[in-house]
Design a protein around this motif. Structure first.
Motif, PDB file in Angstrom:
ATOM      1  N   LEU A  76       0.743  -1.045  -0.004  1.00  0.00           N
ATOM      2  CA  LEU A  76      -0.086  -0.007   0.072  1.00  0.00           C
ATOM      3  C   LEU A  76       1.138   1.274  -0.047  1.00  0.00           C
ATOM      4  CD1 LEU A  76      -2.998   0.773   0.071  1.00  0.00           C
ATOM      5  CD2 LEU A  76      -2.878   0.839   2.588  1.00  0.00           C
TER       6      LEU A  76
ATOM      7  N   SER B 196       2.565   1.543  -3.540  1.00  0.00           N
ATOM      8  CA  SER B 196       1.704   1.965  -4.512  1.00  0.00           C
ATOM      9  C   SER B 196       1.366   3.426  -4.144  1.00  0.00           C
ATOM     10  CB  SER B 196       0.423   1.119  -4.631  1.00  0.00           C
ATOM     11  OG  SER B 196       0.509   0.189  -3.764  1.00  0.00           O
TER      12      SER B 196
ATOM     13  N   LEU C 141       4.106   5.527  -5.259  1.00  0.00           N
ATOM     14  CA  LEU C 141       4.141   5.451  -6.726  1.00  0.00           C
ATOM     15  C   LEU C 141       2.795   6.682  -7.453  1.00  0.00           C
ATOM     16  CD1 LEU C 141       4.740   4.461  -9.453  1.00  0.00           C
ATOM     17  CD2 LEU C 141       3.082   2.679  -9.461  1.00  0.00           C
ATOM     18  N   ILE C 142       1.956   6.394  -7.060  1.00  0.00           N
ATOM     19  CA  ILE C 142       0.628   7.187  -7.320  1.00  0.00           C
ATOM     20  C   ILE C 142       0.739   8.775  -7.093  1.00  0.00           C
ATOM     21  CG2 ILE C 142      -1.824   7.450  -6.949  1.00  0.00           C
ATOM     22  CD1 ILE C 142      -2.011   4.603  -6.568  1.00  0.00           C
TER      23      ILE C 142
ATOM     24  N   LEU D  51       3.201   9.953  -9.589  1.00  0.00           N
ATOM     25  CA  LEU D  51       2.526  10.140 -10.915  1.00  0.00           C
ATOM     26  C   LEU D  51       1.796  11.203 -10.760  1.00  0.00           C
ATOM     27  CD1 LEU D  51       1.615   6.296 -11.741  1.00  0.00           C
ATOM     28  CD2 LEU D  51       3.063   7.737 -12.497  1.00  0.00           C
ATOM     29  N   LEU D  52       0.810  11.631  -9.662  1.00  0.00           N
ATOM     30  CA  LEU D  52       0.190  12.802  -9.581  1.00  0.00           C
ATOM     31  C   LEU D  52       1.177  14.016  -9.750  1.00  0.00           C
ATOM     32  CD1 LEU D  52      -2.354  12.133  -6.728  1.00  0.00           C
ATOM     33  CD2 LEU D  52      -2.915  12.484  -9.138  1.00  0.00           C
TER      34      LEU D  52
ATOM     35  N   ALA E  80       4.120  14.250 -11.468  1.00  0.00           N
ATOM     36  CA  ALA E  80       4.383  14.256 -12.760  1.00  0.00           C
ATOM     37  C   ALA E  80       3.030  14.719 -13.736  1.00  0.00           C
ATOM     38  CB  ALA E  80       4.804  12.877 -13.105  1.00  0.00           C
ATOM     39  N   ALA E  81       1.915  14.184 -13.278  1.00  0.00           N
ATOM     40  CA  ALA E  81       0.824  14.878 -14.111  1.00  0.00           C
ATOM     41  C   ALA E  81       0.490  16.676 -13.614  1.00  0.00           C
ATOM     42  CB  ALA E  81      -0.309  14.157 -13.821  1.00  0.00           C
ATOM     43  N   GLY E  82       0.798  16.934 -12.581  1.00  0.00           N
ATOM     44  CA  GLY E  82       0.584  18.203 -12.232  1.00  0.00           C
ATOM     45  C   GLY E  82       1.786  19.203 -12.903  1.00  0.00           C
TER      46      GLY E  82
ATOM     47  N   SER F  70       3.704  18.406 -15.769  1.00  0.00           N
ATOM     48  CA  SER F  70       3.497  18.644 -17.147  1.00  0.00           C
ATOM     49  C   SER F  70       2.599  19.385 -17.747  1.00  0.00           C
ATOM     50  CB  SER F  70       3.442  17.127 -17.928  1.00  0.00           C
ATOM     51  OG  SER F  70       2.375  16.522 -17.303  1.00  0.00           O
TER      52      SER F  70
ATOM     53  N   LEU G  44      -6.306   8.367 -13.919  1.00  0.00           N
ATOM     54  CA  LEU G  44      -5.088   8.964 -13.550  1.00  0.00           C
ATOM     55  C   LEU G  44      -3.935   8.363 -14.704  1.00  0.00           C
ATOM     56  CD1 LEU G  44      -2.893  10.300 -11.874  1.00  0.00           C
ATOM     57  CD2 LEU G  44      -2.499   8.118 -10.680  1.00  0.00           C
TER      58      LEU G  44
ATOM     59  N   LEU H  60      -2.130  11.022 -17.114  1.00  0.00           N
ATOM     60  CA  LEU H  60      -0.733  11.377 -17.072  1.00  0.00           C
ATOM     61  C   LEU H  60       0.149  10.989 -18.446  1.00  0.00           C
ATOM     62  CD1 LEU H  60       1.710  11.849 -14.933  1.00  0.00           C
ATOM     63  CD2 LEU H  60       1.980   9.255 -15.239  1.00  0.00           C
TER      64      LEU H  60
ATOM     65  N   ARG I 255      -0.775  13.446 -21.279  1.00  0.00           N
ATOM     66  CA  ARG I 255      -0.092  14.836 -20.983  1.00  0.00           C
ATOM     67  C   ARG I 255       1.410  14.682 -20.978  1.00  0.00           C
ATOM     68  NH1 ARG I 255      -2.623  18.116 -15.929  1.00  0.00           N
ATOM     69  NH2 ARG I 255      -1.338  19.492 -16.744  1.00  0.00           N
TER      70      ARG I 255
ATOM     71  N   LEU J 234      -1.530  -3.677  -9.164  1.00  0.00           N
ATOM     72  CA  LEU J 234      -1.156  -3.342  -7.633  1.00  0.00           C
ATOM     73  C   LEU J 234      -2.269  -3.276  -6.907  1.00  0.00           C
ATOM     74  CD1 LEU J 234       1.502  -0.415  -7.808  1.00  0.00           C
ATOM     75  CD2 LEU J 234       1.498  -2.397  -6.450  1.00  0.00           C
TER      76      LEU J 234
ATOM     77  N   ILE K 132      -3.121  -5.241  -3.079  1.00  0.00           N
ATOM     78  CA  ILE K 132      -3.505  -4.495  -1.916  1.00  0.00           C
ATOM     79  C   ILE K 132      -4.797  -4.976  -1.288  1.00  0.00           C
ATOM     80  CG2 ILE K 132      -3.857  -2.332  -0.820  1.00  0.00           C
ATOM     81  CD1 ILE K 132      -1.989  -1.227  -3.058  1.00  0.00           C
TER      82      ILE K 132
END
Lengths: 599, 219
Positions: free
Chosen positions: A582, A585, A588-589, A592-593, A595-597, A599, B109, B113, B116, B140, B144
């Protein structure tokens, strides 16, 4: 790797190598079977070499490398006798403090180098930096080098570690290694950091004065000979820091003449302290070797069995108490000359601060005298408090030679302070912008002139000649006018016919008046009298408990916080597998968020 | 040329659907069937890439995916379930509805991602990459939110499927990598298998709690 020997490094090299030479000669007299071991012998030269190499390092990398080598080799010497848990504790505290100090120095050099990436000292000098960066470098340098030198409140490792090492190493650590730290302060703050601002001097002055007064109060309330010496080192470091702070303040406000006097006082005190502190530690080592005791309650009367050691120790004690004609007086005299020009500061804060600092220094000087009267009186005079002490023997010849040489240096430094001040002239010109008046300014060839011959002159040979003449005269008179016969009579025993040496005045009794004055506020001293009921034959007991607030606030509290945080983090070590997944991940998430924010 | 990308995108979409379907299965047998179906889809997708891009060595990967993941591993896992007499149901930490909602959020997401970040790249492979990332994240999520060891193995391998999909979609990825990925799955299976048997022998249960008991964490 860049190496360079400039006048400043050469001066401190003199301090280091005289100390090393004395400690080495002393080491010849050590007992090969018991006092020297494979844990000590190879590390001693490594320690000496590391201190020398720190001085000639000319870039950040080699400086920090040799600094760390110096820390680690001295640490290994501290824990050479690791079978004693107290030594292991001392080694642990020392290692932690050394790590913090090196980290702070690393930060200081990072601030000096900026983003340029060139680590040579020459390019550090030239690099431009903002005032707040200079302030941060100053603080980091004070933490890094101050913790090694013993600046309060970073001094706590010092009275633990210095006495724990073998005595000749204690002499080196206390007399010499602290000077290498002073060198680091001068190198960073006076040299690499560029033109000073007046407020840089404030932390040096405040911490230095507090360290000077506090160090001696600690020394006065302690009952261990070597620890008293270590605390007295803390005091002297405070004095040197005050001198450096004054030099910085004078330099920044354009008073170069006073800056030269203050810097000369600081450098001279560093030199003098390395001599008399090494001498005192070597003498304490001889006493420890002869009796196996460091505690005042077991010593006493050493002057009868170890007359030469006692004489040399007395010279060291008089020097450290700043009595003329010995060398301690010269540097303290110069320092007070600098303090007395404090009213000419153009900055009001400094004008008000300098008398306060001067008062604290005066207090420290008085306490130093009290401290060493107590140390010498209790350890060397009176009657032995322990049978082991009564059978003590004089130190081996090599040790006597080492101590005698240092004692001679203490006297010579006192007589020829003016010559030494002329020798360090290049350093004064480079870092203070001026030098002291030349040899011909004073009334006699060896007189020391701070500002002008009319205003401030210390004519050491004349003073010494007067002291010698008046001393001889009064001795002669005393012997001539009274009976020459030496009489031995029972010591006065307060009317109580108990012949035990325990009835003597003790170290604790000596410091009691001062403890009553300062102990309550600064140490939370509590005296408890256990008085037996009438008719009960057991003796009454007085117990005194002191609290070390600095230790509680600056060491134990952070240590507790660190262990609490690490206990909390420790729970992360034993989570179910799903929770780790948990967390991974989740991380990781989150990335990713991000990175998304972005770019 | 566009047809080729549409087909591969379609297959990738089907794999994503299989991932979602994995998340809402109630029975272990159904989980294994769905996983086998996803592996078949993977081998088809990889085979399609090999055919259209004229990269014949990708057929090896496709065959590996088909043989290992679609047949051998599901069969082995099913025999394991039978032999050990495991509960046939799936032990869930989070309910199916919420799992699917989280899965939707993760998928969006991933799409958001990748679309973009790779806005300047070749347009055809972007969607494929986004779908592959979504499959990885759903794998994943399955690890979990599902408690039993078998579902965790399946979640792990479905994650691996997403990785292989992404690797074959990108050009110039050498074969060595794919074979090593396939072997790593096999090794993981072996390790898990040994663990499962071992745990069963000692503690007569294949919950992850049994592992925690071995480590002495929870009393």
């Amino acid at each position: 790797m860049r190496l360079r020997l400039d006048p400043l490094a050469a001066f401190f090299g003199l301090i280091v190598n005289i100390g090393v030479a004395a400690a080495s000669v002393y080491g010849l007299g050590l007992d090969r079977d018991h006092e020297l071991s494979p844990r000590v012998e190879p590390l001693f030269p490594a320690f000496a070499a590391a201190m020398n190499l720190v001085l000639i390092a000319d870039d950040v990398y080699s400086f920090l490398f040799f600094w760390e080598l110096m820390s680690l080799s001295s640490w290994a010497l501290v824990v050479a006798r690791h079978d004693d848990p107290a030594n292991r504790h001392a080694g642990h505290v020392y290692l932690v403090m050394a790590a913090i100090g090196t980290m702070a120095l690393l930060l200081a050099f990072a601030g000096l180098a900026g983003g340029a990436g060139d680590l040579a000292f020459a390019s550090l000098r030239a690099a431009p930096r903002a005032p707040y960066v200079a302030g941060l470098v100053l603080v980091a340098a004070l933490v890094g080098a101050g913790s090694k030198a013993g600046l309060a409140p970073l001094h706590a490792w010092l009275p633990l570690a210095h006495p724990a090492a073998p005595s000749h190493v204690s002499a080196l650590m206390s007399g010499v290694m602290t000077k290498v730290a002073i060198y680091a302060v001068i190198r960073i703050i006076f040299d690499l950091l560029g033109a000073p601002a007046w407020w840089w001097s404030l932390p040096l002055l405040a911490l230095g004065a507090a360290t000077a007064a506090l160090g001696l109060l600690y020394a006065l309330f302690d009952n261990d000979l070597k620890r008293v010496l270590a605390y007295s080192t803390v005091e002297n470091i405070g004095v040197i820091f005050v001198a450096l702070g004054l030099a910085l303040a004078f330099r920044a406000t354009g008073l170069e003449g006073s800056a030269a006097v203050a810097l000369a006082a600081g450098l001279l005190h560093a030199l003098n302290h390395s001599w008399f502190k090494s001498l005192l530690f070597l003498g304490a080592g001889a006493v420890l070797h002869a009796t196996g005791k460091r505690d005042f309650d077991g010593l006493g009367g050493m002057i009868h069995n170890m007359p030469k050691t006692a004489a040399f120790w007395l010279v060291g004690a008089m020097s450290i108490a700043a009595l003329p004609p010995f060398n301690g007086f010269v540097s303290e005299w110069l320092l007070f000359q600098a303090v007395l020009t404090g009213p000419s500061f153009p900055v009001p804060v400094l004008r008000f601060l300098s008398p306060v600092v001067g008062a604290l220094l005066a207090l420290a000087a008085a306490l130093a005298a009290a401290c060493f009267v107590r140390a010498f009186g209790v350890a060397f005079l009176g009657r032995p408090r322990d049978p082991a002490t009564a059978n003590a023997h004089e130190a081996p010849r090599a040790q006597l030679i080492a101590m005698g040489a240092l004692a001679a240096l203490c006297l010579a430094g006192g007589l020829f302070g003016g010559v030494i001040v002329q020798i360090i002239k290049p350093i004064l010109v480079a870092f203070a912008g001026a030098a002291l008046p030349g040899m011909d300014a004073g009334p006699t060839p060896f007189s020391l002139v701070a500002f002008s011959a009319a205003r401030s002159t210390y004519d050491a040979p004349t003073v010494a000649a007067f002291l010698l003449a008046s001393g001889c005269l009064s001795t002669w008179c005393a012997h001539r006018l009274s009976s020459r016969r030496t009489r031995r009579a029972p010591a006065w025993d307060c009317g109580f016919p108990e012949p035990s040496p325990r009835t003597q005045y003790t170290a604790s009794s000596f410091s009691q008046p001062l403890r009553r004055v300062y102990g309550g506020l600064l140490f939370g001293a509590v005296e408890k009298v256990d008085m037996p009921a009438p008719g009960d034959a057991r003796p009454a007991r007085l117990t005194v408990t002191l609290r070390d607030y600095l230790w509680e606030w600056f060491y134990r509290a952070p240590a507790r916080a660190v262990s609490r945080v690490s206990l909390w983090l420790d729970r992360l070590q034993s989570l179910p597998m799903r929770d780790y997944l948990l967390m991974m991940s989740g991380a990781l998430i989150a990335l990713l968020l991000v990175a998304a924010g972005l770019s | 040329m566009t047809h080729a990308y549409e087909v591969s995108r379609f297959l990738a979409g089907l794999m994503l659907l299989a991932s979602f379907s994995l998340l809402c299965q109630d029975r272990l047998a159904a989980v294994l069937n769905t996983f086998a179906a996803q592996a078949v889809l993977l081998s088809m997708a990889v085979g399609w890439e090999a055919w259209t891009q004229d990269r014949p060595h990708l057929f090896i990967t496709a065959a590996l995916a088909l043989g290992l993941k679609a047949i051998i591993i599901p069969v082995a896992l099913r025999r394991m379930v039978d032999r050990l007499g495991l509960t046939r149901g799936v032990d869930k930490v989070v309910g199916v509805g919420s799992t699917l909602m989280i899965g939707l959020a993760l998928t969006s997401l991933a799409l958001l991602l990748v679309l973009r970040v790779t806005a300047s790249a070749e347009s055809f492979t972007r969607e494929g990459l986004a779908l592959a990332l979504a499959i990885v994240l759903l794998g994943l999520l399955m690890m979990i939110t599902r408690r039993s060891v078998v579902t965790q193995i399946v979640g792990f391998m479905s994650l691996e499927n997403g990785l292989i999909l992404a690797a074959t979609g990108a050009r110039g990825m050498p074969l060595v990598v794919e074979i090593s990925v396939a072997f790593s799955v096999l090794i993981a299976l072996l390790v898990f298998g040994v663990f499962v048997f071992d745990i069963h022998d000692r503690f007569e249960g294949v919950g992850v709690e049994a592992i925690e008991r071995v480590r002495g964490d929870r009393e």
